[in-house]
Design an enzyme around this catalytic site. Sequence first.
Site, PDB file in Angstrom:
ATOM      1  N   HIS A 104      46.530  41.443  43.182  1.00  0.00           N
ATOM      2  CA  HIS A 104      45.680  40.675  42.261  1.00  0.00           C
ATOM      3  C   HIS A 104      46.524  39.661  41.495  1.00  0.00           C
ATOM      4  CE1 HIS A 104      47.081  44.306  40.162  1.00  0.00           C
ATOM      5  NE2 HIS A 104      47.130  43.562  39.076  1.00  0.00           N
ATOM      6  N   HIS A 106      46.530  37.649  37.873  1.00  0.00           N
ATOM      7  CA  HIS A 106      45.989  37.475  36.527  1.00  0.00           C
ATOM      8  C   HIS A 106      45.900  35.979  36.246  1.00  0.00           C
ATOM      9  CE1 HIS A 106      46.915  41.674  35.093  1.00  0.00           C
ATOM     10  NE2 HIS A 106      47.779  41.606  36.085  1.00  0.00           N
TER      11      HIS A 106
END
Length: 140
Positions: A104, A106
């Site tokens: 992922h 941010h």
Amino acid sequence: MTASYDPNNIFAKILSGDIPSVKLYEDDDTLAFMDVMPQAPGHLLVIPKVGSRNLLDADPAVLAKVLPVVQKLANAVKDAFEADGVYVAQFNEAAAGQTVYHLHFHVIPRHEALPLKPHSGGMADVDVLKAQAEKIRAAL
Ligand code: 5GP
């Protein structure tokens, strides 16, 4: 040796719909949603749908699809929050700060005078996240 991908991680459950999330953007390869413990208002996450533990074991073809979405969301959140800049972060393994083992990115809008809150700090109110998501979607 690095551990392998665990398909029961929390982001895999968000992808399957077993765990709810405040969604921002979705296409065939990618999902973006609000972080539940934001480090600043507008903190969002972009993930590929194909599972990898992090950047280290990701298929480069998957990375090529995710980064344009990171760029799209970075511009949208910057506009939506009238931010001075955008912080994009990505951690690989616990020693680097990773807590969820599905790749992922941010994406966090930054304002000159507003310090970042701690990583994985307090939970945000879901209605606040929904209102922020509305603003980001409108800027997409
Ligand atoms: P990492 O340390 O792995 O880079 O960051 C994981 C991020 O996922 C943290 O910022 C944390 O707040 C966020 N997070 C953890 N659990 C959930 C969840 O169930 N839903 C959402 N939307 N975010 C989560």
